[in-house]
Design a protein around this motif. Structure first.
Motif, PDB file in Angstrom:
ATOM      1  N   LYS A  45       0.837  -1.212   0.000  1.00  0.00           N
ATOM      2  CA  LYS A  45       0.000   0.000   0.000  1.00  0.00           C
ATOM      3  C   LYS A  45       0.870   1.260   0.000  1.00  0.00           C
ATOM      4  O   LYS A  45       0.637   2.203   0.749  1.00  0.00           O
ATOM      5  CB  LYS A  45      -0.963  -0.005   1.185  1.00  0.00           C
ATOM      6  CG  LYS A  45      -1.895  -1.191   1.186  1.00  0.00           C
ATOM      7  CD  LYS A  45      -2.782  -1.207   2.395  1.00  0.00           C
ATOM      8  CE  LYS A  45      -3.580  -2.499   2.390  1.00  0.00           C
ATOM      9  NZ  LYS A  45      -4.164  -2.786   3.670  1.00  0.00           N
ATOM     10  N   THR A  46       1.893   1.274  -0.849  1.00  0.00           N
ATOM     11  CA  THR A  46       2.808   2.402  -0.955  1.00  0.00           C
ATOM     12  C   THR A  46       2.057   3.630  -1.450  1.00  0.00           C
ATOM     13  O   THR A  46       1.277   3.548  -2.397  1.00  0.00           O
ATOM     14  CB  THR A  46       3.955   2.072  -1.936  1.00  0.00           C
ATOM     15  OG1 THR A  46       4.597   0.871  -1.499  1.00  0.00           O
ATOM     16  CG2 THR A  46       4.968   3.194  -2.008  1.00  0.00           C
ATOM     17  N   HIS A  47       2.285   4.763  -0.781  1.00  0.00           N
ATOM     18  CA  HIS A  47       1.614   5.998  -1.197  1.00  0.00           C
ATOM     19  C   HIS A  47       2.476   7.217  -0.886  1.00  0.00           C
ATOM     20  O   HIS A  47       3.268   7.209   0.040  1.00  0.00           O
ATOM     21  CB  HIS A  47       0.241   6.123  -0.547  1.00  0.00           C
ATOM     22  CG  HIS A  47       0.283   6.159   0.947  1.00  0.00           C
ATOM     23  ND1 HIS A  47       0.463   5.033   1.718  1.00  0.00           N
ATOM     24  CD2 HIS A  47       0.187   7.189   1.812  1.00  0.00           C
ATOM     25  CE1 HIS A  47       0.463   5.376   3.001  1.00  0.00           C
ATOM     26  NE2 HIS A  47       0.315   6.684   3.085  1.00  0.00           N
ATOM     27  N   LYS A  48       2.305   8.248  -1.698  1.00  0.00           N
ATOM     28  CA  LYS A  48       3.013   9.509  -1.525  1.00  0.00           C
ATOM     29  C   LYS A  48       2.312  10.317  -0.454  1.00  0.00           C
ATOM     30  O   LYS A  48       1.084  10.314  -0.361  1.00  0.00           O
ATOM     31  CB  LYS A  48       3.028  10.288  -2.838  1.00  0.00           C
ATOM     32  CG  LYS A  48       3.788  11.595  -2.762  1.00  0.00           C
ATOM     33  CD  LYS A  48       4.666  11.761  -3.965  1.00  0.00           C
ATOM     34  CE  LYS A  48       5.390  13.077  -4.006  1.00  0.00           C
ATOM     35  NZ  LYS A  48       6.360  13.259  -2.962  1.00  0.00           N
ATOM     36  N   LEU A  49       3.092  11.014   0.353  1.00  0.00           N
ATOM     37  CA  LEU A  49       2.528  11.845   1.408  1.00  0.00           C
ATOM     38  C   LEU A  49       2.405  13.285   0.920  1.00  0.00           C
ATOM     39  O   LEU A  49       2.936  13.651  -0.125  1.00  0.00           O
ATOM     40  CB  LEU A  49       3.407  11.761   2.655  1.00  0.00           C
ATOM     41  CG  LEU A  49       3.587  10.339   3.208  1.00  0.00           C
ATOM     42  CD1 LEU A  49       4.513  10.354   4.412  1.00  0.00           C
ATOM     43  CD2 LEU A  49       2.249   9.726   3.578  1.00  0.00           C
ATOM     44  N   SER A  50       1.718  14.094   1.701  1.00  0.00           N
ATOM     45  CA  SER A  50       1.529  15.500   1.338  1.00  0.00           C
ATOM     46  C   SER A  50       1.859  16.376   2.536  1.00  0.00           C
ATOM     47  O   SER A  50       2.249  15.884   3.589  1.00  0.00           O
ATOM     48  CB  SER A  50       0.092  15.730   0.868  1.00  0.00           C
ATOM     49  OG  SER A  50      -0.817  15.384   1.892  1.00  0.00           O
ATOM     50  N   GLY A  51       1.698  17.667   2.363  1.00  0.00           N
ATOM     51  CA  GLY A  51       1.967  18.599   3.453  1.00  0.00           C
ATOM     52  C   GLY A  51       3.445  18.672   3.773  1.00  0.00           C
ATOM     53  O   GLY A  51       4.277  18.690   2.869  1.00  0.00           O
ATOM     54  N   LYS A  52       3.774  18.683   5.051  1.00  0.00           N
ATOM     55  CA  LYS A  52       5.180  18.824   5.444  1.00  0.00           C
ATOM     56  C   LYS A  52       6.026  17.620   5.026  1.00  0.00           C
ATOM     57  O   LYS A  52       7.244  17.699   5.010  1.00  0.00           O
ATOM     58  CB  LYS A  52       5.313  19.088   6.938  1.00  0.00           C
ATOM     59  CG  LYS A  52       4.979  17.921   7.835  1.00  0.00           C
ATOM     60  CD  LYS A  52       5.182  18.270   9.293  1.00  0.00           C
ATOM     61  CE  LYS A  52       4.928  17.061  10.164  1.00  0.00           C
ATOM     62  NZ  LYS A  52       5.226  17.308  11.559  1.00  0.00           N
ATOM     63  N   HIS A  53       5.393  16.524   4.687  1.00  0.00           N
ATOM     64  CA  HIS A  53       6.111  15.314   4.249  1.00  0.00           C
ATOM     65  C   HIS A  53       5.953  15.087   2.740  1.00  0.00           C
ATOM     66  O   HIS A  53       6.026  13.950   2.279  1.00  0.00           O
ATOM     67  CB  HIS A  53       5.606  14.090   5.007  1.00  0.00           C
ATOM     68  CG  HIS A  53       5.964  14.093   6.447  1.00  0.00           C
ATOM     69  ND1 HIS A  53       7.262  13.983   6.891  1.00  0.00           N
ATOM     70  CD2 HIS A  53       5.195  14.212   7.554  1.00  0.00           C
ATOM     71  CE1 HIS A  53       7.272  14.024   8.209  1.00  0.00           C
ATOM     72  NE2 HIS A  53       6.039  14.165   8.627  1.00  0.00           N
ATOM     73  N   LYS A  54       5.773  16.146   1.970  1.00  0.00           N
ATOM     74  CA  LYS A  54       5.498  15.993   0.537  1.00  0.00           C
ATOM     75  C   LYS A  54       6.631  15.339  -0.247  1.00  0.00           C
ATOM     76  O   LYS A  54       6.412  14.856  -1.343  1.00  0.00           O
ATOM     77  CB  LYS A  54       5.121  17.326  -0.083  1.00  0.00           C
ATOM     78  CG  LYS A  54       6.220  18.335  -0.110  1.00  0.00           C
ATOM     79  CD  LYS A  54       5.742  19.650  -0.681  1.00  0.00           C
ATOM     80  CE  LYS A  54       6.892  20.647  -0.664  1.00  0.00           C
ATOM     81  NZ  LYS A  54       6.469  21.935  -1.163  1.00  0.00           N
ATOM     82  N   GLU A  55       7.833  15.295   0.305  1.00  0.00           N
ATOM     83  CA  GLU A  55       8.959  14.631  -0.357  1.00  0.00           C
ATOM     84  C   GLU A  55       9.060  13.155   0.035  1.00  0.00           C
ATOM     85  O   GLU A  55       9.953  12.447  -0.433  1.00  0.00           O
ATOM     86  CB  GLU A  55      10.279  15.329   0.012  1.00  0.00           C
ATOM     87  CG  GLU A  55      10.333  16.790  -0.368  1.00  0.00           C
ATOM     88  CD  GLU A  55      10.224  17.007  -1.864  1.00  0.00           C
ATOM     89  OE1 GLU A  55      10.829  16.217  -2.616  1.00  0.00           O
ATOM     90  OE2 GLU A  55       9.522  17.946  -2.280  1.00  0.00           O
TER      91      GLU A  55
END
Length: 88
Positions: A45-55
């Motif tokens: 369930k790999t997913h990209k994060l957003s906000g302060k963890h956008k990288e």
């Protein structure tokens, strides 16, 4: 997706890994092996994060535990943290 060449482990990740429940550690090893072969295997369930963890990206170890990581150049990855949702 190409296999991961190398995983770098941050000191934060290694400290958090030591503090995980003992019964969860075999799942970490199993999921890392899957991740090395295919970082987007549906089991993770790999997913990209957003906000302060956008990288950053995340994948699941169990229902409540995740590994926080970044993709680096040349198919390398940095594992930065492991734990429950409080790591975000």
């Amino acid at each position: 997706m190409r296999p991961i060449k190398k995983i770098y482990y941050s000191s934060r990740f290694l400290r958090a890994l030591k503090n995980l429940p003992v019964e969860l550690k075999p799942a970490v090893v199993e999921r890392e092996q899957i991740f090395r072969k295919d970082s987007f295997d549906p089991k993770l369930k790999t997913h990209k994060l957003s906000g302060k963890h956008k990288e950053h990206w995340s994948f699941s170890i169990s229902y409540g535990y995740r590994i926080l990581f970044r993709f680096l150049a040349d198919d390398n990855v940095a594992f930065e943290n492991v734990g429950d949702h409080s790591i975000y």
